[in-house]
Design a protein around this motif. Structure first.
Motif, mmCIF file in Angstrom:
data_model
loop_
_atom_site.group_PDB
_atom_site.id
_atom_site.type_symbol
_atom_site.label_atom_id
_atom_site.label_comp_id
_atom_site.label_asym_id
_atom_site.label_seq_id
_atom_site.Cartn_x
_atom_site.Cartn_y
_atom_site.Cartn_z
ATOM 1 N N ILE A 7 0.849 -1.193 0.000
ATOM 2 C CA ILE A 7 0.000 0.000 0.000
ATOM 3 C C ILE A 7 0.882 1.239 0.000
ATOM 4 O O ILE A 7 1.771 1.385 0.839
ATOM 5 C CB ILE A 7 -0.935 0.017 1.234
ATOM 6 N N ASN A 8 0.631 2.130 -0.950
ATOM 7 C CA ASN A 8 1.369 3.392 -1.025
ATOM 8 C C ASN A 8 0.656 4.392 -0.112
ATOM 9 O O ASN A 8 -0.318 5.016 -0.494
ATOM 10 C CB ASN A 8 1.407 3.892 -2.473
ATOM 11 N N ARG A 9 1.153 4.517 1.107
ATOM 12 C CA ARG A 9 0.510 5.417 2.068
ATOM 13 C C ARG A 9 0.719 6.887 1.705
ATOM 14 O O ARG A 9 -0.077 7.736 2.050
ATOM 15 C CB ARG A 9 1.025 5.137 3.479
ATOM 16 N N VAL A 10 1.815 7.188 1.002
ATOM 17 C CA VAL A 10 2.078 8.567 0.591
ATOM 18 C C VAL A 10 1.012 9.019 -0.400
ATOM 19 O O VAL A 10 0.457 10.114 -0.292
ATOM 20 C CB VAL A 10 3.494 8.713 -0.004
ATOM 21 N N ALA A 11 0.716 8.168 -1.402
ATOM 22 C CA ALA A 11 -0.274 8.530 -2.418
ATOM 23 C C ALA A 11 -1.654 8.732 -1.809
ATOM 24 O O ALA A 11 -2.445 9.540 -2.288
ATOM 25 C CB ALA A 11 -0.330 7.456 -3.508
ATOM 26 N N GLY A 12 -1.950 7.999 -0.746
ATOM 27 C CA GLY A 12 -3.271 8.110 -0.119
ATOM 28 C C GLY A 12 -3.350 9.153 0.983
ATOM 29 O O GLY A 12 -4.412 9.348 1.578
ATOM 30 N N SER A 13 -2.274 9.833 1.278
ATOM 31 C CA SER A 13 -2.271 10.814 2.368
ATOM 32 C C SER A 13 -2.702 12.195 1.867
ATOM 33 O O SER A 13 -2.811 12.432 0.675
ATOM 34 C CB SER A 13 -0.880 10.912 3.002
ATOM 35 N N VAL A 14 -2.900 13.088 2.803
ATOM 36 C CA VAL A 14 -3.254 14.468 2.451
ATOM 37 C C VAL A 14 -2.008 15.314 2.186
ATOM 38 O O VAL A 14 -2.114 16.497 1.899
ATOM 39 C CB VAL A 14 -4.121 15.137 3.553
ATOM 40 N N LEU A 15 -0.863 14.678 2.305
ATOM 41 C CA LEU A 15 0.407 15.361 2.082
ATOM 42 C C LEU A 15 0.435 15.999 0.691
ATOM 43 O O LEU A 15 0.166 15.350 -0.303
ATOM 44 C CB LEU A 15 1.570 14.367 2.218
ATOM 45 N N GLN A 16 0.734 17.280 0.627
ATOM 46 C CA GLN A 16 0.810 18.017 -0.627
ATOM 47 C C GLN A 16 2.277 18.220 -0.991
ATOM 48 O O GLN A 16 3.063 18.658 -0.151
ATOM 49 C CB GLN A 16 0.145 19.391 -0.492
ATOM 50 N N VAL A 17 2.627 17.906 -2.221
ATOM 51 C CA VAL A 17 4.006 18.098 -2.685
ATOM 52 C C VAL A 17 4.080 19.422 -3.442
ATOM 53 O O VAL A 17 3.293 19.665 -4.359
ATOM 54 C CB VAL A 17 4.467 16.939 -3.594
ATOM 55 N N PHE A 18 4.998 20.274 -3.029
ATOM 56 C CA PHE A 18 5.238 21.555 -3.696
ATOM 57 C C PHE A 18 6.579 21.417 -4.397
ATOM 58 O O PHE A 18 7.631 21.407 -3.756
ATOM 59 C CB PHE A 18 5.256 22.694 -2.668
ATOM 60 N N ASP A 19 6.533 21.269 -5.717
ATOM 61 C CA ASP A 19 7.739 21.026 -6.496
ATOM 62 C C ASP A 19 8.116 22.283 -7.275
ATOM 63 O O ASP A 19 7.444 22.659 -8.234
ATOM 64 C CB ASP A 19 7.508 19.857 -7.456
ATOM 65 N N LEU A 20 9.183 22.935 -6.866
ATOM 66 C CA LEU A 20 9.616 24.171 -7.522
ATOM 67 C C LEU A 20 10.018 23.948 -8.975
ATOM 68 O O LEU A 20 9.932 24.863 -9.787
ATOM 69 C CB LEU A 20 10.767 24.803 -6.740
ATOM 70 N N GLU A 21 10.409 22.745 -9.299
ATOM 71 C CA GLU A 21 10.769 22.436 -10.678
ATOM 72 C C GLU A 21 9.562 22.604 -11.620
ATOM 73 O O GLU A 21 9.725 22.918 -12.793
ATOM 74 C CB GLU A 21 11.310 21.010 -10.750
ATOM 75 N N ASP A 22 8.359 22.401 -11.088
ATOM 76 C CA ASP A 22 7.137 22.589 -11.887
ATOM 77 C C ASP A 22 6.994 24.024 -12.387
ATOM 78 O O ASP A 22 6.307 24.282 -13.363
ATOM 79 C CB ASP A 22 5.883 22.238 -11.081
ATOM 80 N N TYR A 23 7.620 24.949 -11.696
ATOM 81 C CA TYR A 23 7.493 26.369 -12.029
ATOM 82 C C TYR A 23 8.720 26.917 -12.750
ATOM 83 O O TYR A 23 8.804 28.115 -13.005
ATOM 84 C CB TYR A 23 7.231 27.184 -10.753
ATOM 85 N N TYR A 24 9.669 26.037 -13.053
ATOM 86 C CA TYR A 24 10.908 26.488 -13.697
ATOM 87 C C TYR A 24 10.583 27.105 -15.057
ATOM 88 O O TYR A 24 9.984 26.467 -15.919
ATOM 89 C CB TYR A 24 11.889 25.331 -13.874
ATOM 90 N N PRO A 25 10.969 28.358 -15.262
ATOM 91 C CA PRO A 25 10.666 29.019 -16.539
ATOM 92 C C PRO A 25 11.589 28.542 -17.657
ATOM 93 O O PRO A 25 12.811 28.629 -17.551
ATOM 94 C CB PRO A 25 10.891 30.498 -16.228
ATOM 95 N N ASP A 26 10.995 27.989 -18.689
ATOM 96 C CA ASP A 26 11.777 27.524 -19.827
ATOM 97 C C ASP A 26 12.288 28.706 -20.636
ATOM 98 O O ASP A 26 11.641 29.746 -20.708
ATOM 99 C CB ASP A 26 10.930 26.620 -20.721
ATOM 100 N N GLY A 27 13.395 28.521 -21.244
ATOM 101 C CA GLY A 27 13.997 29.546 -22.087
ATOM 102 C C GLY A 27 15.494 29.599 -21.867
ATOM 103 O O GLY A 27 15.982 29.327 -20.773
ATOM 104 N N GLU A 28 16.200 29.941 -22.918
ATOM 105 C CA GLU A 28 17.658 30.014 -22.846
ATOM 106 C C GLU A 28 18.094 31.201 -22.007
ATOM 107 O O GLU A 28 17.516 32.288 -22.088
ATOM 108 C CB GLU A 28 18.226 30.132 -24.268
ATOM 109 N N ARG A 29 19.113 30.988 -21.199
ATOM 110 C CA ARG A 29 19.731 32.050 -20.417
ATOM 111 C C ARG A 29 21.041 32.430 -21.108
ATOM 112 O O ARG A 29 21.766 31.555 -21.574
ATOM 113 C CB ARG A 29 20.060 31.578 -18.997
ATOM 114 N N ALA A 30 21.331 33.720 -21.140
ATOM 115 C CA ALA A 30 22.576 34.171 -21.761
ATOM 116 C C ALA A 30 23.121 35.374 -21.009
ATOM 117 O O ALA A 30 22.368 36.224 -20.550
ATOM 118 C CB ALA A 30 22.334 34.539 -23.224
#
Length: 169
Positions: A7-30
């Motif tokens: 049983i995956n207890r993490v998947a069934g919990s109310v625990l919320q994952v905040f992943d900063l990578e989800d907000y990473y702005p795409d685009g070349e840096r120079a």
């Protein structure tokens, strides 16, 4: 011997994952080093500087995040960076004076300032620690500040091995 269901207890919990990578702005840096537009890399001669900017190919920066910097110890007046910004503005996604890392910090600050954190109200939150993208440390600090008024608790890392940081009293 009977097999037990895993049983995956993490998947069934109310625990919320905040992943900063989800907000990473795409685009070349120079990085745009302005020392090449300075006499001997150190002295800004206004007429020559303005002429060099006027004749520069600004389209090469289309859609990019640009960090304006000077690789020499020249004392560059503020207006010079402002003038370069005016030339860059129609092309670049974002312009900062500083290092490429400063771009990510500024962009993350803008993104995190605009988020709605109410979905985390009263819930345990884990700020995901591992990322494949260059998420700056400052983004984690800002995320913790933004989540504190809402989250029941804040942890850092992965659900299987997290570090507790904050628990609402």
């Amino acid at each position: 011997m009977e097999e037990q269901e895993i049983i995956n207890r993490v998947a069934g919990s109310v625990l919320q994952v905040f992943d900063l990578e989800d907000y990473y702005p795409d685009g070349e840096r120079a990085a745009l080093d302005i020392s090449g537009w300075l006499w001997e890399g150190f002295v800004l001669r206004e007429k020559e500087f303005r002429e060099a900017l006027k004749n520069h190919d600004w389209q090469q920066y289309s859609g990019k995040f640009i960090a304006l910097q000077c690789s020499t110890d020249a004392i560059v007046p503020a207006w010079a960076y402002m003038l370069i910004t005016i030339y860059l503005q129609p092309f670049a996604k974002k312009i900062v004076q500083g290092k490429i890392e400063d771009i990510n910090i500024l962009v993350y600050q803008e993104i995190l300032d605009a988020l709605d954190y109410t979905e985390y109200t009263g819930k345990p939150v884990i700020i995901k620690g591992c990322s494949r993208k260059p998420v700056p440390q400052e983004a984690y600090v800002l995320a913790a500040q933004k989540l504190m008024p809402f989250a029941k608790s804040i942890m850092f890392g992965e659900a299987c091995s997290s570090v507790p940081l904050y628990k609402k009293k």
